[in-house]
Scaffold this motif. Sequence first.
Motif, PDB file in Angstrom:
ATOM      1  N   ARG A  11       0.809  -1.203   0.000  1.00 41.63           N
ATOM      2  CA  ARG A  11       0.000   0.000   0.000  1.00 41.63           C
ATOM      3  C   ARG A  11       0.851   1.266   0.000  1.00 41.63           C
ATOM      4  NH1 ARG A  11      -5.142   0.579   3.692  1.00 41.63           N
ATOM      5  NH2 ARG A  11      -5.026   2.500   2.483  1.00 41.63           N
ATOM      6  N   ALA A  12       2.152   1.123  -0.040  1.00 37.03           N
ATOM      7  CA  ALA A  12       3.025   2.296   0.093  1.00 37.03           C
ATOM      8  C   ALA A  12       2.763   3.329  -1.002  1.00 37.03           C
ATOM      9  CB  ALA A  12       4.491   1.868   0.079  1.00 37.03           C
ATOM     10  N   ASN A  13       2.591   2.866  -2.251  1.00 38.12           N
ATOM     11  CA  ASN A  13       2.343   3.797  -3.337  1.00 38.12           C
ATOM     12  C   ASN A  13       1.000   4.493  -3.179  1.00 38.12           C
ATOM     13  OD1 ASN A  13       4.775   3.230  -4.481  1.00 38.12           O
ATOM     14  ND2 ASN A  13       3.988   1.854  -6.042  1.00 38.12           N
ATOM     15  N   ASP A  14      -0.034   3.729  -2.769  1.00 37.73           N
ATOM     16  CA  ASP A  14      -1.344   4.328  -2.527  1.00 37.73           C
ATOM     17  C   ASP A  14      -1.243   5.383  -1.436  1.00 37.73           C
ATOM     18  OD1 ASP A  14      -2.421   2.656  -4.411  1.00 37.73           O
ATOM     19  OD2 ASP A  14      -3.123   1.178  -2.962  1.00 37.73           O
ATOM     20  N   ASP A  15      -0.499   5.077  -0.386  1.00 39.30           N
ATOM     21  CA  ASP A  15      -0.339   6.030   0.710  1.00 39.30           C
ATOM     22  C   ASP A  15       0.345   7.304   0.227  1.00 39.30           C
ATOM     23  OD1 ASP A  15      -1.500   4.305   2.512  1.00 39.30           O
ATOM     24  OD2 ASP A  15       0.399   3.462   3.186  1.00 39.30           O
ATOM     25  N   LEU A  16       1.392   7.144  -0.584  1.00 37.01           N
ATOM     26  CA  LEU A  16       2.134   8.306  -1.050  1.00 37.01           C
ATOM     27  C   LEU A  16       1.253   9.178  -1.940  1.00 37.01           C
ATOM     28  CD1 LEU A  16       4.716   9.883  -1.121  1.00 37.01           C
ATOM     29  CD2 LEU A  16       5.553   8.376  -2.926  1.00 37.01           C
ATOM     30  N   LEU A  17       0.474   8.552  -2.806  1.00 36.03           N
ATOM     31  CA  LEU A  17      -0.428   9.307  -3.665  1.00 36.03           C
ATOM     32  C   LEU A  17      -1.478  10.042  -2.829  1.00 36.03           C
ATOM     33  CD1 LEU A  17      -0.540   9.759  -6.676  1.00 36.03           C
ATOM     34  CD2 LEU A  17      -2.137   7.843  -6.873  1.00 36.03           C
ATOM     35  N   SER A  18      -1.965   9.375  -1.794  1.00 36.89           N
ATOM     36  CA  SER A  18      -2.929  10.017  -0.884  1.00 36.89           C
ATOM     37  C   SER A  18      -2.299  11.235  -0.212  1.00 36.89           C
ATOM     38  CB  SER A  18      -3.396   9.023   0.187  1.00 36.89           C
ATOM     39  OG  SER A  18      -4.086   7.942  -0.387  1.00 36.89           O
ATOM     40  N   LEU A  19      -1.045  11.093   0.181  1.00 33.87           N
ATOM     41  CA  LEU A  19      -0.350  12.199   0.836  1.00 33.87           C
ATOM     42  C   LEU A  19      -0.209  13.389  -0.105  1.00 33.87           C
ATOM     43  CD1 LEU A  19       1.203  13.297   3.270  1.00 33.87           C
ATOM     44  CD2 LEU A  19       3.249  12.191   2.376  1.00 33.87           C
ATOM     45  N   ILE A  20       0.158  13.128  -1.344  1.00 34.65           N
ATOM     46  CA  ILE A  20       0.323  14.215  -2.313  1.00 34.65           C
ATOM     47  C   ILE A  20      -0.989  14.960  -2.518  1.00 34.65           C
ATOM     48  CG2 ILE A  20       0.797  14.723  -4.749  1.00 34.65           C
ATOM     49  CD1 ILE A  20       2.825  12.384  -4.681  1.00 34.65           C
ATOM     50  N   PHE A  21      -2.082  14.215  -2.700  1.00 30.72           N
ATOM     51  CA  PHE A  21      -3.373  14.870  -2.930  1.00 30.72           C
ATOM     52  C   PHE A  21      -3.867  15.601  -1.682  1.00 30.72           C
ATOM     53  CE2 PHE A  21      -3.548  12.540  -6.850  1.00 30.72           C
ATOM     54  CZ  PHE A  21      -4.359  13.317  -7.667  1.00 30.72           C
ATOM     55  N   THR A  22      -3.524  15.091  -0.512  1.00 34.45           N
ATOM     56  CA  THR A  22      -3.922  15.779   0.716  1.00 34.45           C
ATOM     57  C   THR A  22      -3.144  17.078   0.873  1.00 34.45           C
ATOM     58  OG1 THR A  22      -4.411  13.651   1.760  1.00 34.45           O
ATOM     59  CG2 THR A  22      -4.198  15.555   3.211  1.00 34.45           C
ATOM     60  N   CYS A  23      -1.842  17.031   0.628  1.00 35.88           N
ATOM     61  CA  CYS A  23      -1.019  18.245   0.741  1.00 35.88           C
ATOM     62  C   CYS A  23      -1.449  19.314  -0.257  1.00 35.88           C
ATOM     63  CB  CYS A  23       0.454  17.906   0.508  1.00 35.88           C
ATOM     64  SG  CYS A  23       1.233  16.986   1.856  1.00 35.88           S
ATOM     65  N   CYS A  24      -1.992  18.886  -1.390  1.00 35.10           N
ATOM     66  CA  CYS A  24      -2.381  19.829  -2.443  1.00 35.10           C
ATOM     67  C   CYS A  24      -3.888  20.076  -2.471  1.00 35.10           C
ATOM     68  CB  CYS A  24      -1.917  19.312  -3.805  1.00 35.10           C
ATOM     69  SG  CYS A  24      -0.122  19.183  -3.985  1.00 35.10           S
ATOM     70  N   HIS A  25      -4.568  19.823  -1.361  1.00 30.26           N
ATOM     71  CA  HIS A  25      -6.021  19.978  -1.317  1.00 30.26           C
ATOM     72  C   HIS A  25      -6.411  21.444  -1.520  1.00 30.26           C
ATOM     73  CE1 HIS A  25     -10.174  19.708   0.047  1.00 30.26           C
ATOM     74  NE2 HIS A  25     -10.065  18.400  -0.096  1.00 30.26           N
ATOM     75  N   PRO A  26      -7.434  21.714  -2.345  1.00 29.85           N
ATOM     76  CA  PRO A  26      -7.810  23.111  -2.628  1.00 29.85           C
ATOM     77  C   PRO A  26      -8.323  23.877  -1.416  1.00 29.85           C
ATOM     78  CG  PRO A  26      -9.392  21.562  -3.592  1.00 29.85           C
ATOM     79  CD  PRO A  26      -8.219  20.757  -3.136  1.00 29.85           C
ATOM     80  N   ALA A  27      -8.674  23.189  -0.328  1.00 29.15           N
ATOM     81  CA  ALA A  27      -9.112  23.894   0.876  1.00 29.15           C
ATOM     82  C   ALA A  27      -7.960  24.641   1.543  1.00 29.15           C
ATOM     83  CB  ALA A  27      -9.738  22.912   1.869  1.00 29.15           C
TER      84      ALA A  27
END
Length: 376
Positions: A89-105
């Motif tokens: 799941r490491a890649n899924d986690d990393l992708l989740s982290l990127i999208f969270t850090c770049c959240h439009p909120a």
Amino acid sequence: MDAVAQAHREHWGRIVATLIRVTGDWTLAEDCAQDALAIALEKWPRDGVPDNPGGWLTTVARNRALDHVRRAAVEQRKLREATLIQPQRANDDLLSLIFTCCHPALALEARVALTLRTVAGLSTADIARAFLVTEPTMTRRITRAKSKIAQARIPYRVPEGDALHERLPGVLAVLYLLFNQGYDGEPLIADEAIRLARLLAGLMPGESEVASLLALFLLQHSRRAARRDERGDLVTLDRQDRTRWDRAAIAEALEILLRTPIEGPYALHARIAAGHAGDESDWRSIALWYDELVRVQPTAVVELNRAVAHGYAYGPEAGLKMLPELENYPLSIAVEADLTARAGRTEDAKKLFREAAAKIPDGPERRALLSRADEL
């Protein structure tokens, strides 16, 4: 130690992403990842570098997180999850982290800072220096971003379906801002933007705009060594020593574009950059790509660059007729000056170059404009 530094660059984001998923605590995740690196600095020179440095660091960081979770008496469910960090799941986690850090909120400056700190693993001091703020200011910016994620309950996941395509441009915009910041000032940031774009391209192989952005970065970065002279002044593209360009980076970018369909603005920007990659710029090809880009991205800056391309492809008068009306915009005045000079109206061009220079602060750009005026 070089091995630890390399492991930091290659695995930091995945380790932190995995720990955030299982603990829900951003600060704890970063602290435990940092502890693991410190332990590696102590043990690897003595015991040797492990066969799987990333796995070793993840295990050590996980154990530190477990100890902390137990001491804090966090609910048993998270304890069970934390004991089963799944490598697949490491890649899924990393992708989740990127999208969270770049959240439009989050504010754009917060997205940039959080991405560099949490995904790339840069120190707060390095980030602060690149963005010309103090380290305490940058620390507060990152802390506020983490608090906003918690308070707004921003989900830690990759969006799906239409939401993914809506959110992806925002992620790419953060990387593009990072690259431009580094390209114009701090090389470390530009290098990290390329590394993150390469990482994202590997995580999302079906997204042409991600691959196109990587190609664009490589093409632009290939010219870094030739962009300034020995005094640090800017050297325009037509005067750069192309033998100093990074041909390996250009070759990689062109290979990416050969297998990548054109599906968005970054694909067009990359092909425009590719038009400059040879021994001479292919201005007619570049002008055609700008004709496409202005339909997709009808901004004043794109129109201005389109006028430049047509001016070089079909003659300066053609470019001058296409100039958008951008009152008091220094770059527009500089473009008009260049095209006017190429049309043979020297006195008018000198005045325009000096007018453009007067509208920007002292620095390499201003000196370059005044130098053009002096040459004329």
